[in-house]
Design a protein around this motif. Structure first.
Motif, PDB file in Angstrom:
ATOM      1  N   ILE A   1       0.848  -1.200   0.000  1.00 52.21           N
ATOM      2  CA  ILE A   1       0.000   0.000   0.000  1.00 52.21           C
ATOM      3  C   ILE A   1       0.883   1.249   0.000  1.00 52.21           C
ATOM      4  O   ILE A   1       2.026   1.227   0.455  1.00 52.21           O
ATOM      5  CB  ILE A   1      -0.958   0.027   1.209  1.00 52.21           C
ATOM      6  CG1 ILE A   1      -0.177  -0.071   2.529  1.00 52.21           C
ATOM      7  CG2 ILE A   1      -2.001  -1.061   1.105  1.00 52.21           C
ATOM      8  CD1 ILE A   1      -1.035   0.108   3.752  1.00 52.21           C
ATOM      9  N   ASP A   2       0.337   2.333  -0.491  1.00 52.67           N
ATOM     10  CA  ASP A   2       1.118   3.561  -0.634  1.00 52.67           C
ATOM     11  C   ASP A   2       1.056   4.437   0.610  1.00 52.67           C
ATOM     12  O   ASP A   2       2.040   5.111   0.953  1.00 52.67           O
ATOM     13  CB  ASP A   2       0.616   4.339  -1.848  1.00 52.67           C
ATOM     14  CG  ASP A   2       0.802   3.546  -3.125  1.00 52.67           C
ATOM     15  OD1 ASP A   2       1.946   3.447  -3.594  1.00 52.67           O
ATOM     16  OD2 ASP A   2      -0.197   2.994  -3.639  1.00 52.67           O
ATOM     17  N   VAL A   3      -0.088   4.455   1.280  1.00 53.08           N
ATOM     18  CA  VAL A   3      -0.250   5.287   2.478  1.00 53.08           C
ATOM     19  C   VAL A   3      -1.094   4.538   3.497  1.00 53.08           C
ATOM     20  O   VAL A   3      -2.097   3.908   3.140  1.00 53.08           O
ATOM     21  CB  VAL A   3      -0.945   6.632   2.144  1.00 53.08           C
ATOM     22  CG1 VAL A   3      -1.113   7.469   3.415  1.00 53.08           C
ATOM     23  CG2 VAL A   3      -0.156   7.411   1.100  1.00 53.08           C
ATOM     24  N   ILE A   4      -0.681   4.613   4.757  1.00 48.55           N
ATOM     25  CA  ILE A   4      -1.487   4.055   5.846  1.00 48.55           C
ATOM     26  C   ILE A   4      -1.741   5.162   6.858  1.00 48.55           C
ATOM     27  O   ILE A   4      -0.873   6.009   7.116  1.00 48.55           O
ATOM     28  CB  ILE A   4      -0.792   2.839   6.511  1.00 48.55           C
ATOM     29  CG1 ILE A   4      -1.758   2.127   7.460  1.00 48.55           C
ATOM     30  CG2 ILE A   4       0.479   3.261   7.242  1.00 48.55           C
ATOM     31  CD1 ILE A   4      -1.257   0.768   7.931  1.00 48.55           C
ATOM     32  N   LEU A   5      -2.946   5.181   7.425  1.00 49.09           N
ATOM     33  CA  LEU A   5      -3.362   6.197   8.394  1.00 49.09           C
ATOM     34  C   LEU A   5      -3.827   5.485   9.659  1.00 49.09           C
ATOM     35  O   LEU A   5      -4.605   4.535   9.598  1.00 49.09           O
ATOM     36  CB  LEU A   5      -4.520   7.028   7.829  1.00 49.09           C
ATOM     37  CG  LEU A   5      -4.392   7.513   6.375  1.00 49.09           C
ATOM     38  CD1 LEU A   5      -5.707   8.108   5.900  1.00 49.09           C
ATOM     39  CD2 LEU A   5      -3.269   8.524   6.257  1.00 49.09           C
TER      40      LEU A   5
ATOM     41  N   ALA B   1       1.869   7.284   7.263  1.00 48.99           N
ATOM     42  CA  ALA B   1       3.121   6.610   6.904  1.00 48.99           C
ATOM     43  C   ALA B   1       2.961   5.955   5.539  1.00 48.99           C
ATOM     44  O   ALA B   1       1.841   5.651   5.107  1.00 48.99           O
ATOM     45  CB  ALA B   1       3.487   5.563   7.956  1.00 48.99           C
ATOM     46  N   GLY B   2       4.083   5.745   4.865  1.00 50.20           N
ATOM     47  CA  GLY B   2       4.019   5.091   3.566  1.00 50.20           C
ATOM     48  C   GLY B   2       5.099   5.545   2.614  1.00 50.20           C
ATOM     49  O   GLY B   2       6.231   5.835   3.029  1.00 50.20           O
ATOM     50  N   LYS B   3       4.758   5.616   1.327  1.00 50.38           N
ATOM     51  CA  LYS B   3       5.722   5.973   0.291  1.00 50.38           C
ATOM     52  C   LYS B   3       6.127   7.438   0.423  1.00 50.38           C
ATOM     53  O   LYS B   3       5.288   8.318   0.662  1.00 50.38           O
ATOM     54  CB  LYS B   3       5.118   5.722  -1.099  1.00 50.38           C
ATOM     55  CG  LYS B   3       4.677   4.274  -1.344  1.00 50.38           C
ATOM     56  CD  LYS B   3       5.850   3.328  -1.453  1.00 50.38           C
ATOM     57  CE  LYS B   3       5.390   1.873  -1.619  1.00 50.38           C
ATOM     58  NZ  LYS B   3       4.531   1.659  -2.781  1.00 50.38           N
ATOM     59  N   LYS B   4       7.399   7.686   0.242  1.00 51.21           N
ATOM     60  CA  LYS B   4       7.952   9.013   0.459  1.00 51.21           C
ATOM     61  C   LYS B   4       7.292  10.079  -0.428  1.00 51.21           C
ATOM     62  O   LYS B   4       6.989  11.185   0.031  1.00 51.21           O
ATOM     63  CB  LYS B   4       9.465   8.989   0.209  1.00 51.21           C
ATOM     64  CG  LYS B   4      10.190  10.276   0.585  1.00 51.21           C
ATOM     65  CD  LYS B   4      11.693  10.128   0.371  1.00 51.21           C
ATOM     66  CE  LYS B   4      12.449  11.385   0.773  1.00 51.21           C
ATOM     67  NZ  LYS B   4      12.350  11.655   2.222  1.00 51.21           N
TER      68      LYS B   4
END
Length: 470
Positions: A285-289, A305-308
């Motif tokens: 996944i690209d972003v986690i909340l 958190a996730g991809k820069k």
């Protein structure tokens, strides 16, 4: 008649001059003392006009001064104060959710009482970025490329959607359009973020083909929301993260996972079958909340958190400043994450994890010891027993999980549980309990050793006062 009684009320200066009230001068602001006295007199005046009986009670100077002094004593600690949680709900939203670890509390005290390097790079001697203070350790523990903290998970969701989907569509399953505490709903947050909600599937069944058919040139992202505060059971089907990531890569769309609960370690052996951050990120996944004050066991905040490339876009977004957290939250968050370097250490040091994973046998021993201490008090008149009970994780996490717990029950002919509950709420600190079957229950899972001592003293004091009135 009522007007005549009102004229007998003492003047403000008379109440201020009593010994009970005067002792607060120099301790509390004079304006607060004055407001409190006026508050008491205004309430008496209103009650008299409403036709309340009992003239001596309403106009007696000493009684009015005593009422004012009691209120001033309560106000001296401020409106936000500690309470004793005897409910067995570990993440009790109304009672502040997660208790911080000792390391986190120490860190908060250290930066709260001094200047700190919140946005100053000491090594380079120039302005720094507050995100840098926690980003590295969050990435180390979760495996993310980049991370940032905002003031809660609703803010994290809004910032993410605004940065990645404003003016376009975000696809979400109908079965995941959750409402969180305080009537905040995912569709409303999405609307406020400036993106359009594209619902797919049905309440109980959503397939990957539903997402695939909904993708168009206006699609900005695919989103999955963990239904952390409810479950749909029976004839159901949903799309897992691996399927969604596969579709996202095929269509070159970012995949967002609003996980919410903040679980870092695997707690399945304790009956907590919830997704955790590290495993979720490994799906690609690209972003986690997720929240900081739920199963993570830290301060109230939302973590992205996730991809820069996506996290950096959110850091630069105007809402990032509106949603940023302060030095005390960052200090507590860093120390909370630091405990996760060692899983066993985290289970022992983070109160939320410790309270969830404590064994039923240990809880029973704790309950039996507390019950015996109550039986040893002559003032406490009633039947004291130890009973098995079901506890909850709370905080919108693991809604179907019942934790095996133990509680001390008290049944008394002299004080009914409803009255005892009210009287315990009036103590300092207030104690919040459970009731049922004509009994008061003190659930030991959420009671610290010092709470047990205080709670016993509260009960002794209440029974002694009731005895005096009889």
């Amino acid at each position: 008649m009522n007007r005549e009684i009102i004229r007998k009320l003492p003047k403000v200066d008379e109440v201020l001059g009593t010994a009970q009230v005067a002792e607060f001068e120099g301790v509390l602001p004079h304006g607060l003392i004055l407001d409190t006295v006026r508050e008491v007199l205004d309430e008496r005046r209103t009650a008299i006009l409403a036709g309340c009986e009992g003239e001596p009670f309403f106009v007696d100077l000493n009684h009015i001064a005593g009422d004012a002094a009691a209120r001033l004593s309560a106000k001296s600690a401020g409106n936000l104060k500690p309470v004793i949680n005897a409910t067995g709900v570990v993440l009790h939203t109304n009672l502040g959710r997660a208790r911080l670890s000792e390391a986190a509390r120490t860190a908060v005290d250290r930066v709260a009482s001094a200047y700190c390097n919140l946005e100053y790079d000491i090594e380079k001697g120039r302005r720094g970025h507050r995100h840098d203070l926690v980003e590295k350790i969050i990435c180390r523990i979760t495996g993310a490329e980049a991370a940032m903290a905002v003031n809660n998970n609703a803010a994290a969701t809004m910032l993410c959607l605004s940065a990645l989907g404003r003016g376009k569509e975000v696809i979400v399953s109908r079965g995941e359009l959750v409402e969180i505490g305080g009537s905040f709903r995912v569709p409303e947050i999405m609307e406020e973020s400036g993106c359009s909600l594209r619902e797919v599937g049905t309440t109980n069944k959503t397939k990957i083909s539903d997402y695939e058919r909904a993708v168009n040139e206006e699609t900005a992202a695919l989103m999955k929301v963990h239904t952390s505060n409810y479950r749909i059971l029976g004839f159901t089907e949903d799309v897992d993260l691996n399927q969604l990531v596969g579709l996202g890569r095929e269509k070159e769309l970012p995949v967002i996972f609003d996980m919410g609960n903040g679980l870092i370690v695997d707690l399945s052996e304790y009956g907590i079958d919830e997704p955790n951050v590290e495993t979720s990120l490994k799906t690609g996944i690209d972003v986690i909340l997720f929240s900081g004050d739920k199963l993570l066991g830290g301060p109230q905040c939302g973590i992205i958190a996730g991809k820069k490339e996506y996290v950096e876009r959110m850091k630069r977004h105007p809402l990032a400043r509106a949603f940023r957290v302060d030095k005390m939250t960052l200090a507590a968050l860093e120390m909370t994450f630091r405990a996760y370097y060692d899983r066993e250490k985290a289970l022992k040091e983070i109160p939320v994890l410790r309270d969830i994973t404590v064994s039923p046998a240990e809880l029973k021993m704790k309950a039996e010891a507390f019950a015996q201490s109550l039986r040893d008090e002559e003032a406490i008149d009633g039947e004291v027993d130890v009973e098995a009970i079901e506890d909850q994780v709370g905080g919108g996490s693991a809604p179907t999980v019942k934790l095996r717990g133990w509680a001390v029950s008290l049944k008394s002919d002299r004080i009914k549980p409803e009255k005892l509950e009210r009287l315990l709420r009036k103590q300092e600190p207030a104690a919040i309990i459970r009731m049922g079957h004509d009994k008061a229950y003190f659930d030991v899972r959420t009671l610290r050793d010092e709470d047990l001592v205080t709670l016993k003293n509260h009960l002794v004091s209440i029974f002694e006062k009731v005895g005096e009135k009889r």
